[in-house]
Motif scaffolding. Structure first.
Motif, PDB file in Angstrom:
ATOM      1  N   GLN A 200       0.813  -1.215   0.000  1.00  0.00           N
ATOM      2  CA  GLN A 200       0.000   0.000   0.000  1.00  0.00           C
ATOM      3  C   GLN A 200       0.845   1.262   0.000  1.00  0.00           C
ATOM      4  N   SER A 201       2.002   1.222   0.626  1.00  0.00           N
ATOM      5  CA  SER A 201       2.852   2.420   0.661  1.00  0.00           C
ATOM      6  C   SER A 201       3.374   2.756  -0.735  1.00  0.00           C
ATOM      7  N   ILE A 202       3.629   1.732  -1.537  1.00  0.00           N
ATOM      8  CA  ILE A 202       4.063   1.980  -2.910  1.00  0.00           C
ATOM      9  C   ILE A 202       2.906   2.517  -3.738  1.00  0.00           C
ATOM     10  N   VAL A 203       1.723   1.973  -3.523  1.00  0.00           N
ATOM     11  CA  VAL A 203       0.531   2.497  -4.205  1.00  0.00           C
ATOM     12  C   VAL A 203       0.346   3.967  -3.861  1.00  0.00           C
ATOM     13  N   TYR A 204       0.512   4.305  -2.592  1.00  0.00           N
ATOM     14  CA  TYR A 204       0.396   5.706  -2.172  1.00  0.00           C
ATOM     15  C   TYR A 204       1.420   6.580  -2.878  1.00  0.00           C
ATOM     16  N   GLU A 205       2.663   6.104  -2.963  1.00  0.00           N
ATOM     17  CA  GLU A 205       3.722   6.880  -3.616  1.00  0.00           C
ATOM     18  C   GLU A 205       3.351   7.202  -5.058  1.00  0.00           C
ATOM     19  N   VAL A 206       2.769   6.236  -5.750  1.00  0.00           N
ATOM     20  CA  VAL A 206       2.393   6.435  -7.155  1.00  0.00           C
ATOM     21  C   VAL A 206       1.154   7.315  -7.269  1.00  0.00           C
ATOM     22  N   GLY A 210      -0.034  11.037  -9.011  1.00  0.00           N
ATOM     23  CA  GLY A 210      -0.766  10.747 -10.242  1.00  0.00           C
ATOM     24  C   GLY A 210      -2.164  11.306 -10.250  1.00  0.00           C
ATOM     25  N   SER A 211      -2.946  10.852 -11.204  1.00  0.00           N
ATOM     26  CA  SER A 211      -4.293  11.396 -11.395  1.00  0.00           C
ATOM     27  C   SER A 211      -5.282  10.938 -10.328  1.00  0.00           C
ATOM     28  N   GLY A 212      -4.902   9.929  -9.533  1.00  0.00           N
ATOM     29  CA  GLY A 212      -5.770   9.479  -8.452  1.00  0.00           C
ATOM     30  C   GLY A 212      -5.580  10.247  -7.159  1.00  0.00           C
ATOM     31  N   ASN A 213      -4.718  11.254  -7.170  1.00  0.00           N
ATOM     32  CA  ASN A 213      -4.431  12.012  -5.955  1.00  0.00           C
ATOM     33  C   ASN A 213      -5.649  12.821  -5.506  1.00  0.00           C
ATOM     34  N   SER A 214      -5.725  13.078  -4.219  1.00  0.00           N
ATOM     35  CA  SER A 214      -6.806  13.892  -3.658  1.00  0.00           C
ATOM     36  C   SER A 214      -6.411  14.338  -2.261  1.00  0.00           C
ATOM     37  N   TYR A 215      -7.196  15.255  -1.694  1.00  0.00           N
ATOM     38  CA  TYR A 215      -6.979  15.680  -0.311  1.00  0.00           C
ATOM     39  C   TYR A 215      -7.099  14.478   0.627  1.00  0.00           C
ATOM     40  N   ALA A 216      -8.024  13.571   0.338  1.00  0.00           N
ATOM     41  CA  ALA A 216      -8.187  12.379   1.166  1.00  0.00           C
ATOM     42  C   ALA A 216      -6.915  11.538   1.149  1.00  0.00           C
ATOM     43  N   VAL A 217      -6.339  11.339  -0.038  1.00  0.00           N
ATOM     44  CA  VAL A 217      -5.097  10.572  -0.158  1.00  0.00           C
ATOM     45  C   VAL A 217      -3.979  11.243   0.636  1.00  0.00           C
TER      46      VAL A 217
END
Length: 298
Positions: A200-206, A210-217
């Protein structure tokens, strides 16, 4: 300019932080809350616990930070409320999350007695309140907003005049709808990552780049979900309340909120499983513990 005497009604976690920042800025701040311990806590920061009638008499500007529209209306319009003791020329600023209709009702009553009123809900959570970098969405006449700005600039970093009375709450509802739905999407995404065997930490890094970023992320992965820390910055029950207000406003406007309604149901289900007092990010934990195992077993 000489600092005004301020009144602050509602000094829970958000209210305490905002009132404390006003004290630090040199204002004389009288506070009222129905919970004595809340008043005692902010008194340690230099605020003055005061009965509501006296607070109204002694304050040129009164700020509110209350749980819901019904309580706001009772505190302002009730028989022993603010308007019962108010005087012409006062300014009341509602920092609570409410509805456009409720704020318009209060503003209309204030106009009859010569009291100015602004709806000015905030975004940024307790951390933003403590750091005095809240975003404040203000609805009301331009000249009244200008009068309020020196006070608002103490507690917020970005103050935006969004339109007439009620507009602040309308923008806040849109903001909270997006935050709530994004939080559910983040929770599902992280559970999917785990099911696919990903770190999950690698998913977060990407995703955070990327385009999936948000304030929640950005705000809920490292400090909450990955740290297994669900103590509230912004509680799940408050998120559910705001989504309920958004869905209700949408129904009144004839605008369906398909994802908003689904998000509300998930938050309500999580509340009933005991996550209400936890941070909004605990929707991830709820989905992990109550939905993911069902999917895996199927």
């Amino acid at each position: 300019m000489e600092k005004q005497n301020l009144g602050f009604v509602g000094v829970g976690r958000m209210g305490k932080a905002m009132a404390t920042n006003l004290v630090k800025a040199g204002y004389r701040v009288r506070v009222f809350d129905c919970h004595r311990l809340a008043m005692d806590a902010v008194a340690q920061e230099g605020a003055l616990p005061t009965a509501l009638p006296e607070l109204v008499r002694e304050s040129s500007v009164i700020l509110l930070s209350l749980p819901n529209p019904a309580i706001v209306e009772e505190v302002v319009l009730g028989p022993e409320g603010i308007f019962a003791a108010a005087w012409p020329g006062q300014l009341v600023i509602d920092l609570s999350s409410s509805t456009p209709q409720s704020e318009q009702k209060i503003a209309a009553q204030g106009k009859k007695i010569g009291v100015d009123f602004l709806d000015a809900p905030v975004s940024g959570g307790v951390a933003g309140a403590v750091a005095a970098n809240l975003t404040i969405m203000v609805g009301g006449p331009t000249e009244v907003v200008s009068r309020a700005k020196p006070v608002l600039e103490v507690i917020g970093k970005k103050i935006v005049h969004v339109g007439a009375i009620g507009s602040g709450q309308a923008v806040k509802l849109v903001n909270q709808l997006l935050f709530g739905v994004n939080m559910v999407a983040l929770a599902e995404g992280l559970n999917l990552a785990e099911a696919l065997g990903l770190d999950q930490s690698i998913v977060y890094e990407v995703v955070s780049a990327g385009s999936g970023n948000s304030y929640a992320v950005q705000t809920r992965c490292p400090k909450f979900i990955f740290a297994d820390n669900f103590e509230p910055g912004f509680s799940l029950e408050l998120a559910a309340k705001d989504l309920k207000l958004a869905v209700s406003a949408a129904l009144e406007a004839g605008q369906p909120l398909l994802l908003g309604a689904l998000g509300l149901q998930l938050f309500e289900a999580a509340k009933h499983q005991g996550y209400g007092a936890k941070d909004i990010s605990s929707i991830y934990k709820y989905l992990s513990e109550h939905l993911s195992p069902v999917i895996k077993e199927g």
